[in-house]
Write a protein that holds these residues in place. Structure first.
Motif, PDB file in Angstrom:
ATOM      1  N   THR A 163      44.282  45.437  43.268  1.00 30.97           N
ATOM      2  CA  THR A 163      43.562  44.232  43.688  1.00 30.97           C
ATOM      3  C   THR A 163      44.380  43.418  44.673  1.00 30.97           C
ATOM      4  OG1 THR A 163      42.346  44.127  41.591  1.00 30.97           O
ATOM      5  CG2 THR A 163      42.571  42.076  42.827  1.00 30.97           C
ATOM      6  N   TRP A 204      34.805  41.333  44.147  1.00 36.66           N
ATOM      7  CA  TRP A 204      35.688  41.985  43.162  1.00 36.66           C
ATOM      8  C   TRP A 204      34.902  42.307  41.896  1.00 36.66           C
ATOM      9  CZ3 TRP A 204      37.244  41.301  38.167  1.00 36.66           C
ATOM     10  CH2 TRP A 204      38.335  42.067  37.752  1.00 36.66           C
ATOM     11  N   ALA A 207      32.451  45.118  42.566  1.00 34.57           N
ATOM     12  CA  ALA A 207      33.122  46.413  42.710  1.00 34.57           C
ATOM     13  C   ALA A 207      33.536  46.973  41.356  1.00 34.57           C
ATOM     14  CB  ALA A 207      34.337  46.276  43.624  1.00 34.57           C
ATOM     15  N   LEU A 230      40.912  47.287  45.814  1.00 31.72           N
ATOM     16  CA  LEU A 230      39.896  46.248  45.742  1.00 31.72           C
ATOM     17  C   LEU A 230      40.282  45.140  46.717  1.00 31.72           C
ATOM     18  CD1 LEU A 230      39.004  46.041  41.943  1.00 31.72           C
ATOM     19  CD2 LEU A 230      38.040  47.480  43.730  1.00 31.72           C
TER      20      LEU A 230
END
Length: 304
Positions: A163, A204, A207, A230
């Motif tokens: 992330t 986010w 996803a 991400l």
């Protein structure tokens, strides 16, 4: 859909929980402090201790987000150990349960970060790229290696969520920057040329939900394992972010914080601000995931 979640009370965990509940999922949070955390849990979420997991439980998916914030304070030796322990201990507890679970979950989505790649200047980095060895990489790498054992030893597919900086005014980096920028005290950090790989909170959450559905019988295509970046499609430099965020608040941003000042004040942790990664979501893009907030300006307009 039945989902068990670590780190549920955090910025990302709360947002994901809201989305899952809205979709009718059954959600449980795992915590080392279930009594305290349970007081703030949303209605419909059960909160349990790691030791409460039983071999005969049946959960469709596990999302592992537990971990102390990496940018909250200087990295003393004790702080580094806490950052590591707060990620490895919950992951090990999950692994111990997965090894004996009679009905395995269909996927483990486990947290990581773009820090895995380390500082590589303006090189474009995707999931096949290598890394620069530094503390952020070491932290992510140890977390990923332990989570990966769920696939190697327990046969549970593992997706590693690398992330980027998650943007939303309700929390994370924007919540910390809001006051100084609103006071006109925002400015670039160091040279401002370092890249920031960001993603809107809404994207986010979408996803992660998209990846869950890939494993739980949805229509998004092939189920994956391994790392997934991400991040949004367009990383920006710190100077570009500073200008865009100040403009979204209708405030000036003419100041700059010299790199030596940051290194003096923050020590090794200054690398998070002065170094960067230009990370792109190659796997999501190739699979056809659609971003709602494709540009930084769109992400900064989020209100929900």
């Amino acid at each position: 859909m039945r989902v068990i979640l670590t780190g549920g009370s955090g910025f990302l965990g709360q947002a994901l929980t809201r989305r899952l509940l809205a979709q009718g999922a059954q959600v449980a949070w795992l915590s080392h402090r279930p009594a305290a955390v349970g007081q703030g849990a949303p209605a419909g979420v059960s909160v349990r201790g790691y030791a409460d997991l039983q071999p005969d439980e049946a959960w469709d998916a596990v999302v592992n987000l537990a971990g102390a914030p990496i940018a909250d304070r200087r990295w003393s030796d004790a702080r580094k150990q806490l950052l590591l322990d707060s990620r490895l201990h919950p992951t090990q507890a999950l692994l111990d349960w997965l090894l004996v679970a009679r009905r395995k979950p269909r996927v483990l989505l486990s947290g990581s970060a773009t820090g895995w790649y380390g500082n590589q200047g303006d090189a474009v980095l995707d999931e096949d790229s290598g890394f620069h060895d530094e503390f952020a990489h070491q932290l992510c790498a140890r977390w990923e290696r332990l989570a990966w054992r769920a696939q190697m030893d327990a046969g549970v597919p593992v997706v590693l969520l690398r992330t980027g900086v998650v943007l939303h005014p309700s929390g994370g980096m924007l919540a910390r920057l809001s006051l100084p920028f609103r006071l006109g005290l925002g400015g670039r950090l160091g040279s401002g040329t370092q890249y920031m790989s960001w993603i809107a909170l809404d994207d986010w959450v979408r996803a992660v939900g998209w990846l869950l559905q890939a494993h739980l019988g949805g229509s998004v295509g092939k189920a994956w394992s391994g790392p997934v970046n991400l991040t949004a499609l367009q990383p920006v430099t710190n100077a570009e972010f500073t200008r865009a965020y100040a403009a979204s608040l209708k405030r000036p941003a003419v100041l700059a914080v010299p790199a030596p000042v940051l290194r003096w004040g923050l020590g090794e942790m200054a690398t998070l601000l002065l170094d960067g990664q230009r990370v792109v979501p190659r796997r999501l893009e190739a699979a056809g995931f659609s971003f709602r907030h494709a540009t930084l300006e769109q992400a900064l307009r989020q209100t929900e």
